[in-house]
Motif scaffolding. Structure first.
Motif, PDB file in Angstrom:
ATOM      1  N   ALA A  11       0.833  -1.196   0.000  1.00 46.14           N
ATOM      2  CA  ALA A  11       0.000   0.000   0.000  1.00 46.14           C
ATOM      3  C   ALA A  11       0.868   1.246   0.000  1.00 46.14           C
ATOM      4  O   ALA A  11       1.875   1.318   0.699  1.00 46.14           O
ATOM      5  N   GLU A  12       0.454   2.224  -0.803  1.00 46.62           N
ATOM      6  CA  GLU A  12       1.178   3.483  -0.864  1.00 46.62           C
ATOM      7  C   GLU A  12       0.840   4.325   0.359  1.00 46.62           C
ATOM      8  O   GLU A  12      -0.318   4.488   0.702  1.00 46.62           O
ATOM      9  N   GLU A  13       1.867   4.823   1.026  1.00 45.49           N
ATOM     10  CA  GLU A  13       1.649   5.642   2.213  1.00 45.49           C
ATOM     11  C   GLU A  13       1.485   7.091   1.782  1.00 45.49           C
ATOM     12  O   GLU A  13       2.287   7.639   1.044  1.00 45.49           O
ATOM     13  N   LYS A  14       0.413   7.728   2.236  1.00 38.15           N
ATOM     14  CA  LYS A  14       0.119   9.120   1.880  1.00 38.15           C
ATOM     15  C   LYS A  14       0.778  10.049   2.887  1.00 38.15           C
ATOM     16  O   LYS A  14       0.894   9.732   4.061  1.00 38.15           O
ATOM     17  N   GLU A  15       1.180  11.212   2.404  1.00 39.42           N
ATOM     18  CA  GLU A  15       1.814  12.198   3.272  1.00 39.42           C
ATOM     19  C   GLU A  15       0.757  12.871   4.141  1.00 39.42           C
ATOM     20  O   GLU A  15      -0.324  13.203   3.673  1.00 39.42           O
ATOM     21  N   GLU A  16       1.071  13.055   5.411  1.00 37.26           N
ATOM     22  CA  GLU A  16       0.169  13.724   6.335  1.00 37.26           C
ATOM     23  C   GLU A  16       0.651  15.142   6.585  1.00 37.26           C
ATOM     24  O   GLU A  16       1.847  15.424   6.593  1.00 37.26           O
ATOM     25  N   PHE A  17      -0.318  16.021   6.779  1.00 41.23           N
ATOM     26  CA  PHE A  17      -0.058  17.420   7.060  1.00 41.23           C
ATOM     27  C   PHE A  17      -0.743  17.770   8.371  1.00 41.23           C
ATOM     28  O   PHE A  17      -1.582  17.024   8.857  1.00 41.23           O
ATOM     29  N   GLU A  18      -0.396  18.925   8.919  1.00 40.46           N
ATOM     30  CA  GLU A  18      -1.067  19.358  10.144  1.00 40.46           C
ATOM     31  C   GLU A  18      -1.582  20.782   9.962  1.00 40.46           C
ATOM     32  O   GLU A  18      -1.044  21.553   9.174  1.00 40.46           O
ATOM     33  N   HIS A  37     -17.871  16.071  15.210  1.00 44.21           N
ATOM     34  CA  HIS A  37     -18.502  15.826  13.907  1.00 44.21           C
ATOM     35  C   HIS A  37     -17.460  15.768  12.801  1.00 44.21           C
ATOM     36  O   HIS A  37     -17.570  14.959  11.878  1.00 44.21           O
ATOM     37  N   ALA A  38     -16.447  16.616  12.884  1.00 39.71           N
ATOM     38  CA  ALA A  38     -15.380  16.605  11.880  1.00 39.71           C
ATOM     39  C   ALA A  38     -14.637  15.273  11.899  1.00 39.71           C
ATOM     40  O   ALA A  38     -14.315  14.718  10.852  1.00 39.71           O
ATOM     41  N   PHE A  39     -14.395  14.733  13.095  1.00 41.87           N
ATOM     42  CA  PHE A  39     -13.699  13.445  13.188  1.00 41.87           C
ATOM     43  C   PHE A  39     -14.536  12.309  12.614  1.00 41.87           C
ATOM     44  O   PHE A  39     -14.005  11.358  12.057  1.00 41.87           O
ATOM     45  N   GLU A  40     -15.863  12.408  12.755  1.00 39.44           N
ATOM     46  CA  GLU A  40     -16.750  11.395  12.186  1.00 39.44           C
ATOM     47  C   GLU A  40     -16.775  11.462  10.667  1.00 39.44           C
ATOM     48  O   GLU A  40     -16.845  10.443  10.001  1.00 39.44           O
ATOM     49  N   LYS A  41     -16.730  12.674  10.118  1.00 36.73           N
ATOM     50  CA  LYS A  41     -16.877  12.874   8.674  1.00 36.73           C
ATOM     51  C   LYS A  41     -15.581  12.708   7.887  1.00 36.73           C
ATOM     52  O   LYS A  41     -15.611  12.330   6.723  1.00 36.73           O
ATOM     53  N   PHE A  42     -14.454  13.014   8.501  1.00 39.66           N
ATOM     54  CA  PHE A  42     -13.188  13.062   7.771  1.00 39.66           C
ATOM     55  C   PHE A  42     -12.132  12.193   8.449  1.00 39.66           C
ATOM     56  O   PHE A  42     -12.184  11.954   9.648  1.00 39.66           O
ATOM     57  N   ASN A  43     -11.173  11.766   7.667  1.00 36.89           N
ATOM     58  CA  ASN A  43     -10.098  10.918   8.170  1.00 36.89           C
ATOM     59  C   ASN A  43      -8.985  11.819   8.720  1.00 36.89           C
ATOM     60  O   ASN A  43      -7.959  12.037   8.076  1.00 36.89           O
ATOM     61  N   ILE A  44      -9.226  12.347   9.909  1.00 33.32           N
ATOM     62  CA  ILE A  44      -8.273  13.242  10.570  1.00 33.32           C
ATOM     63  C   ILE A  44      -8.094  12.796  12.016  1.00 33.32           C
ATOM     64  O   ILE A  44      -8.899  12.041  12.543  1.00 33.32           O
ATOM     65  N   LYS A  45      -7.030  13.272  12.622  1.00 31.55           N
ATOM     66  CA  LYS A  45      -6.804  12.987  14.049  1.00 31.55           C
ATOM     67  C   LYS A  45      -6.333  14.268  14.725  1.00 31.55           C
ATOM     68  O   LYS A  45      -5.902  15.217  14.069  1.00 31.55           O
ATOM     69  N   LYS A  63      -3.817  20.649  17.088  1.00 36.92           N
ATOM     70  CA  LYS A  63      -3.708  20.618  15.635  1.00 36.92           C
ATOM     71  C   LYS A  63      -4.434  19.386  15.135  1.00 36.92           C
ATOM     72  O   LYS A  63      -4.476  18.366  15.821  1.00 36.92           O
ATOM     73  N   ILE A  64      -5.006  19.500  13.932  1.00 35.95           N
ATOM     74  CA  ILE A  64      -5.553  18.309  13.307  1.00 35.95           C
ATOM     75  C   ILE A  64      -4.563  17.839  12.244  1.00 35.95           C
ATOM     76  O   ILE A  64      -3.877  18.650  11.623  1.00 35.95           O
ATOM     77  N   ILE A  65      -4.489  16.540  12.085  1.00 33.48           N
ATOM     78  CA  ILE A  65      -3.511  15.925  11.204  1.00 33.48           C
ATOM     79  C   ILE A  65      -4.233  14.999  10.240  1.00 33.48           C
ATOM     80  O   ILE A  65      -5.154  14.275  10.625  1.00 33.48           O
ATOM     81  N   GLY A  66      -3.817  15.023   8.991  1.00 33.85           N
ATOM     82  CA  GLY A  66      -4.388  14.132   7.996  1.00 33.85           C
ATOM     83  C   GLY A  66      -3.848  14.452   6.616  1.00 33.85           C
ATOM     84  O   GLY A  66      -2.989  15.327   6.457  1.00 33.85           O
ATOM     85  N   GLU A  67      -4.359  13.755   5.618  1.00 36.08           N
ATOM     86  CA  GLU A  67      -3.970  14.023   4.241  1.00 36.08           C
ATOM     87  C   GLU A  67      -4.490  15.400   3.841  1.00 36.08           C
ATOM     88  O   GLU A  67      -5.493  15.877   4.368  1.00 36.08           O
ATOM     89  N   TYR A  68      -3.817  16.031   2.908  1.00 36.67           N
ATOM     90  CA  TYR A  68      -4.133  17.406   2.521  1.00 36.67           C
ATOM     91  C   TYR A  68      -5.608  17.581   2.161  1.00 36.67           C
ATOM     92  O   TYR A  68      -6.267  18.501   2.658  1.00 36.67           O
ATOM     93  N   ASP A  69      -6.139  16.707   1.308  1.00 37.12           N
ATOM     94  CA  ASP A  69      -7.537  16.832   0.877  1.00 37.12           C
ATOM     95  C   ASP A  69      -8.504  16.730   2.054  1.00 37.12           C
ATOM     96  O   ASP A  69      -9.511  17.437   2.105  1.00 37.12           O
ATOM     97  N   LYS A  87     -11.155  19.688   3.441  1.00 34.60           N
ATOM     98  CA  LYS A  87     -12.581  19.423   3.667  1.00 34.60           C
ATOM     99  C   LYS A  87     -12.960  19.724   5.123  1.00 34.60           C
ATOM    100  O   LYS A  87     -14.007  20.311   5.394  1.00 34.60           O
ATOM    101  N   ALA A  88     -12.116  19.302   6.060  1.00 39.06           N
ATOM    102  CA  ALA A  88     -12.388  19.540   7.480  1.00 39.06           C
ATOM    103  C   ALA A  88     -12.383  21.033   7.781  1.00 39.06           C
ATOM    104  O   ALA A  88     -13.237  21.533   8.526  1.00 39.06           O
ATOM    105  N   LYS A  89     -11.444  21.773   7.198  1.00 40.97           N
ATOM    106  CA  LYS A  89     -11.372  23.233   7.396  1.00 40.97           C
ATOM    107  C   LYS A  89     -12.648  23.891   6.898  1.00 40.97           C
ATOM    108  O   LYS A  89     -13.240  24.720   7.592  1.00 40.97           O
ATOM    109  N   ASP A  90     -13.091  23.530   5.703  1.00 43.82           N
ATOM    110  CA  ASP A  90     -14.326  24.106   5.154  1.00 43.82           C
ATOM    111  C   ASP A  90     -15.521  23.774   6.047  1.00 43.82           C
ATOM    112  O   ASP A  90     -16.363  24.625   6.316  1.00 43.82           O
TER     113      ASP A  90
END
Length: 69
Positions: free
Chosen positions: A2-9, A23-31, A40-46, A50-53
């Motif tokens: 599996a390709e590992e995706k880069e995480e941002f904060e 609700h953001a944690f339920e909807k998006f793949n962030i931590k 800080k929230i951490i996850g893939e850029y996309d 989405k979480a910011k919006d």
């Protein structure tokens, strides 16, 4: 393999409540990570975009609610 995706904060904007964050944690793949500079929230850029919006919209809606609109 599996390709590992880069995480941002991203720092959380002011005004984010616990319920909004939950609700953001339920909807998006962030931590969440607590740092010496605040949470800080951490996850893939996309996912962060989405979480910011989502969080910005939730804050705007809450402000309108408090203003009685």
């Amino acid at each position: 393999m599996a390709e590992e995706k880069e995480e941002f904060e991203m720092g959380l904007p002011n005004g984010v409540g616990e319920q909004m964050l939950a609700h953001a944690f339920e909807k998006f793949n962030i931590k969440l990570e607590q740092t010496e500079f605040g949470p800080k929230i951490i996850g893939e850029y996309d996912e962060l975009v989405k979480a910011k919006d989502f969080l910005e919209t939730a804050i705007r809606d809450r402000l309108k609610e408090l203003e009685g609109e």
